[in-house]
Scaffold this motif. Structure first.
Motif, PDB file in Angstrom:
ATOM      1  N   MET A 205       0.842  -1.203   0.000  1.00 25.01           N
ATOM      2  CA  MET A 205       0.000   0.000   0.000  1.00 25.01           C
ATOM      3  C   MET A 205       0.880   1.258   0.000  1.00 25.01           C
ATOM      4  N   THR A 206       1.986   1.200   0.718  1.00 21.82           N
ATOM      5  CA  THR A 206       2.919   2.336   0.733  1.00 21.82           C
ATOM      6  C   THR A 206       3.439   2.599  -0.682  1.00 21.82           C
ATOM      7  N   ALA A 207       3.755   1.514  -1.407  1.00 24.18           N
ATOM      8  CA  ALA A 207       4.268   1.669  -2.780  1.00 24.18           C
ATOM      9  C   ALA A 207       3.204   2.320  -3.669  1.00 24.18           C
ATOM     10  N   LYS A 208       1.952   1.861  -3.523  1.00 23.76           N
ATOM     11  CA  LYS A 208       0.857   2.429  -4.324  1.00 23.76           C
ATOM     12  C   LYS A 208       0.644   3.912  -3.993  1.00 23.76           C
ATOM     13  N   ILE A 209       0.686   4.237  -2.715  1.00 24.35           N
ATOM     14  CA  ILE A 209       0.518   5.630  -2.265  1.00 24.35           C
ATOM     15  C   ILE A 209       1.635   6.497  -2.864  1.00 24.35           C
ATOM     16  N   GLY A 210       2.857   5.978  -2.850  1.00 24.65           N
ATOM     17  CA  GLY A 210       4.000   6.706  -3.412  1.00 24.65           C
ATOM     18  C   GLY A 210       3.805   6.970  -4.900  1.00 24.65           C
ATOM     19  N   GLU A 211       3.341   5.963  -5.624  1.00 26.59           N
ATOM     20  CA  GLU A 211       3.096   6.130  -7.074  1.00 26.59           C
ATOM     21  C   GLU A 211       2.044   7.206  -7.323  1.00 26.59           C
ATOM     22  N   CYS A 212       0.939   7.145  -6.573  1.00 25.76           N
ATOM     23  CA  CYS A 212      -0.149   8.124  -6.766  1.00 25.76           C
ATOM     24  C   CYS A 212       0.329   9.526  -6.402  1.00 25.76           C
ATOM     25  N   ALA A 213       1.163   9.643  -5.381  1.00 23.47           N
ATOM     26  CA  ALA A 213       1.684  10.953  -4.971  1.00 23.47           C
ATOM     27  C   ALA A 213       2.636  11.502  -6.036  1.00 23.47           C
ATOM     28  N   ARG A 214       3.500  10.639  -6.565  1.00 22.56           N
ATOM     29  CA  ARG A 214       4.465  11.087  -7.591  1.00 22.56           C
ATOM     30  C   ARG A 214       3.761  11.486  -8.888  1.00 22.56           C
ATOM     31  N   ALA A 215       2.631  10.830  -9.165  1.00 25.35           N
ATOM     32  CA  ALA A 215       1.894  11.108 -10.409  1.00 25.35           C
ATOM     33  C   ALA A 215       1.393  12.553 -10.470  1.00 25.35           C
ATOM     34  N   VAL A 216       1.203  13.185  -9.302  1.00 26.84           N
ATOM     35  CA  VAL A 216       0.658  14.555  -9.302  1.00 26.84           C
ATOM     36  C   VAL A 216       1.682  15.604  -8.872  1.00 26.84           C
ATOM     37  N   SER A 217       2.864  15.164  -8.459  1.00 22.72           N
ATOM     38  CA  SER A 217       3.830  16.156  -7.958  1.00 22.72           C
ATOM     39  C   SER A 217       4.513  16.858  -9.128  1.00 22.72           C
ATOM     40  N   GLY A 218       4.896  18.087  -8.888  1.00 24.46           N
ATOM     41  CA  GLY A 218       5.429  18.938  -9.957  1.00 24.46           C
ATOM     42  C   GLY A 218       6.912  18.712 -10.208  1.00 24.46           C
ATOM     43  N   PRO A 219       7.431  19.390 -11.233  1.00 24.97           N
ATOM     44  CA  PRO A 219       8.852  19.273 -11.541  1.00 24.97           C
ATOM     45  C   PRO A 219       9.715  19.766 -10.371  1.00 24.97           C
ATOM     46  N   GLY A 220      10.808  19.087 -10.153  1.00 29.06           N
ATOM     47  CA  GLY A 220      11.709  19.487  -9.072  1.00 29.06           C
ATOM     48  C   GLY A 220      11.259  19.008  -7.700  1.00 29.06           C
ATOM     49  N   VAL A 221      10.179  18.207  -7.671  1.00 28.67           N
ATOM     50  CA  VAL A 221       9.702  17.696  -6.376  1.00 28.67           C
ATOM     51  C   VAL A 221      10.017  16.205  -6.276  1.00 28.67           C
ATOM     52  N   THR A 222      10.684  15.824  -5.204  1.00 30.40           N
ATOM     53  CA  THR A 222      10.953  14.405  -4.946  1.00 30.40           C
ATOM     54  C   THR A 222      10.016  13.934  -3.845  1.00 30.40           C
ATOM     55  N   VAL A 223       9.269  12.864  -4.145  1.00 33.51           N
ATOM     56  CA  VAL A 223       8.346  12.315  -3.156  1.00 33.51           C
ATOM     57  C   VAL A 223       8.851  10.939  -2.730  1.00 33.51           C
TER      58      VAL A 223
END
Ligand code: 2AL
Length: 236
Positions: free
Chosen positions: A14-32
Motif C-alpha cells: 500500500m505504501t508503494a501504491k501511495i507513493g506512485e499516486c503521490a508522484r503522479a501529481v507532484s510537480g517538476p523538481g519535487v521528490t516524493v
C-alpha cells in the motif's frame, strides 16, 4: 523540494501504491518518498489502530527532520498523529482527510465520503467537524471492505463504484471524497464512471504540501503547535 509521505500502516504494497499516486501529481523538481513505520498495525480501521500507529507516524517524521525533508503527508484517512507530527516538524504537515475535504469544498456545494468500514464513520464525522467542513459533508458511506482487502478482493472496484453512486443519489451531493489511501489508484477511473469530481486525499495532500512549501509557509510555532517541551521519559 523533498516531500515525505508517511503511510501510518505497515502494509508495504500500500505504501508503494501511495507513493506512485503521490508522484503522479507532484510537480517538476519535487521528490516524493513514501515510507511506513517498521512496526504497527497492517491497516488502520479502529480507534485502537489509530492510537497504535501514531508513535510510528511521529517517529517517521522525526527521521524525516534529520534527513531534511521540506514537508510531510500523513497518508491515512483518519489523519492519525497529525497534530503531534506538526509539533515536531519544521515544515508543513498535511493529513489526507483534511486535504481531501478542503479540496472537495472548492468543487461543489456538498460532498459525500466513501470509506472502508462502517465503524470508521464516527471518526470521519468527528474530524469533518474539527476541520469546520461538517456542513458541506452530506454523508459518509461504508463499502464494508477491510483496508487490506482493497488490494485482494476482485469485487472491490465494483463495490466501491456502486457505493459512490448510492452516496451521490442518497445525499444529493456533487463531489465524492475517497475515505482511504488504499483507494487512491481508483480516483481517475471512478471520476470517469460517475461524471463528478472524485477527490483522493493522497493527491490533494501532496499537492497542498508542495504549494505550502513553494509559498514558504509552515506550521506556526508560536502557540499550541510549538516544539513540545523536552522531558524525561521513564522506561525506554
Ligand atoms: C485507512 C487508510 O487510509 N489507511 C488505512 O490503513 N485505513 N482509512 C480507512 N477509513 O480505513
Amino acid at each position: 523540494m523533498r516531500i515525505l509521505v508517511v503511510n501510518p500502516n505497515t502494509t508495504a504494497s500500500m505504501t508503494a501504491k501511495i507513493g506512485e499516486c503521490a508522484r503522479a501529481v507532484s510537480g517538476p523538481g519535487v521528490t516524493v518518498v513514501a515510507v511506513n513505520p517498521p512496526s504497527g498495525p497492517v491497516s488502520i480501521e479502529s480507534h485502537y489502530d489509530e492510537v497504535m500507529c501514531a508513535p510510528g507516524v511521529v517517529q517517521e517524521v522525526l527521521t524525516g527532520e534529520v534527513e531534511g525533508y521540506d514537508g510531510y503527508v500523513v497518508a491515512c484517512f483518519g489523519d492519525p498523529g497529525l497534530l503531534a507530527a506538526r509539533e515536531v516538524a519544521s515544515g508543513p504537515v498535511v493529513g489526507i482527510a483534511e486535504a481531501a475535504m478542503r479540496t472537495a469544498a472548492y468543487l461543489g456545494r456538498s460532498f459525500s465520503v466513501v470509506t472502508t468500514l462502517e465503524r470508521t464513520i464516527g471518526h470521519t464525522r468527528e474530524i469533518a467537524r474539527t476541520y469546520g467542513v461538517s456542513e458541506l459533508c452530506a454523508g459518509i458511506h461504508a463499502c464494508e471492505i477491510p483496508v487490506v482487502e482493497l488490494e485482494t478482493d476482485p469485487t472491490a472496484r465494483a463495490t466501491i463504484l456502486a457505493v459512490c453512486r448510492e452516496a451521490l443519489a442518497t445525499d444529493r451531493s456533487e463531489v465524492v471524497v475517497l475515505g482511504c489511501a488504499g483507494m487512491a489508484d481508483l480516483c481517475e477511473w471512478l471520476s470517469g464512471e460517475l461524471g463528478v469530481p472524485v477527490v483522493d486525499g493522497v493527491a490533494a495532500a501532496v499537492t497542498t504540501v508542495e504549494q505550502l512549501v513553494r509559498l514558504g509557509l509552515r506550521t506556526s510555532k508560536v502557540g499550541e503547535l510549538a516544539t513540545p517541551p523536552v522531558k524525561e521519559y521513564v522506561g525506554r
